[in-house]
Write a protein that holds these residues in place. Sequence first.
Motif, PDB file in Angstrom:
ATOM      1  N   GLN A 155     -10.101  -6.708 -12.585  1.00 48.34           N
ATOM      2  CA  GLN A 155      -9.632  -5.992 -12.549  1.00 48.34           C
ATOM      3  C   GLN A 155      -9.356  -6.327 -13.815  1.00 48.34           C
ATOM      4  N   ARG A 188     -10.721  -7.758 -16.721  1.00 48.73           N
ATOM      5  CA  ARG A 188     -11.314  -7.252 -17.466  1.00 48.73           C
ATOM      6  C   ARG A 188     -10.506  -5.901 -18.368  1.00 48.73           C
ATOM      7  N   ARG A 240     -14.083 -11.381 -21.152  1.00 47.79           N
ATOM      8  CA  ARG A 240     -15.411 -12.214 -20.401  1.00 47.79           C
ATOM      9  C   ARG A 240     -15.702 -12.861 -19.227  1.00 47.79           C
ATOM     10  N   GLY A 243     -16.704  -5.176 -11.650  1.00 38.37           N
ATOM     11  CA  GLY A 243     -16.104  -5.336 -13.155  1.00 38.37           C
ATOM     12  C   GLY A 243     -16.504  -6.508 -13.993  1.00 38.37           C
ATOM     13  N   HIS A 301     -18.537  -9.918 -15.446  1.00 32.45           N
ATOM     14  CA  HIS A 301     -19.492  -9.900 -16.131  1.00 32.45           C
ATOM     15  C   HIS A 301     -20.435 -10.506 -15.349  1.00 32.45           C
TER      16      HIS A 301
END
Length: 324
Positions: free
Chosen positions: A163, A166, A171, A189, A191
Amino acid sequence: MKAIVVRETGGPEVLVLEDIPDTIPGEGQILVRIHAAGVNPVDVYIRSASQGRTPALPYVPGLDGAGVVEAVGPGVAGWSAGDRVYLSGTAAAPLNGTYAERALCTPAHVHPLPARLSFSQGAAVNVAYATAYRSIVDRAGARPGETILVHGGSGGVGIASIQLARALGLRVFATAGTERGRALVIEQGAHRVFDHRAPDYLAVILAATGGRGVDVIIEMLANVNLDKDLGLLARSGRVVVVGNRGRVEIDARQTMGRDAAILGMTLMNATPEDRVRIHAALDAGLANGNLSPVVGREFALAEAAAAHVAVMEPGAYGKIVLRP
Ligand code: NAP
């Protein structure tokens, strides 16, 4: 009041629910009614006197908690009875920890708990999120646009790291050992998610960076992964050792061509000034919704022993909390 008291170090069975005297807040102290207490692996290390930690006995465990201010002592400004709060530790006082119905704190231990968060979520903030912040920001110096691998993303520190990374514009890659944990990591969150139990997962991570490597690794199990981490780093990459449960052999040559760094991190080393700064950042993220702790399991206070067994088992899914 009811509290878990440890009178000798040992296995989970030394966590015993007892009646202990009620406390009243002295000068500069705040009495908090605990609605939830966070369980951390360090609570297990202290209870079992492992990893070089030997507690003064007897003691009430617990560094994390959330609840409502019940009373304030003389000289306390800015807090009053009824305020919802989360805690970052407790005052140095006999038999005073968060595995209890009440805890004595100083203003430095008390932080606002936004209305949108439950008490259990509040009990999941302190160690996990402060560790994530100190690792990612203070130690790794991670910058927006960099790629981070949260190696062990499904647990308390892992979810906090995802978290926070992000929110900082990184990334985010993360790993988990179960299907359920991997789904959680994506929901929170990340990717990309990888299975740290799959035989080929390191090659898959490297391929996902186009062969360049990742800039930062937040490592939850260095004794298993540190040598492998070095091979995953991009030039000027940094590994932050957050968790470690044994010895490891590394090929130091792997650090040379990359100008790579292995950085240790212990939250206990944060100074009072560091803690003020770290919690200012966390409180902003909790208030604006960027940070939202995930609670995977709740136990009654009397089941603290079962919670200590659970926190050491694989298959993490956010935090474990106790409900007095
Ligand atoms: P946790 O909630 O129990 O989570 C443990 C994490 O480790 C899970 O995500 C687990 O994934 C993962 N894991 C298991 N096997 C792994 C492997 N082979 N490779 C990578 N990850 C693996 O514990 P936590 O509260 O997040 O703490 C994590 C570690 O950091 C603990 O060792 C703790 O003692 C340490 N810690 C250190 C500090 C400090 O100041 N340095 C502060 C807080 C915590 P699965 O269960 O999905 O397999």
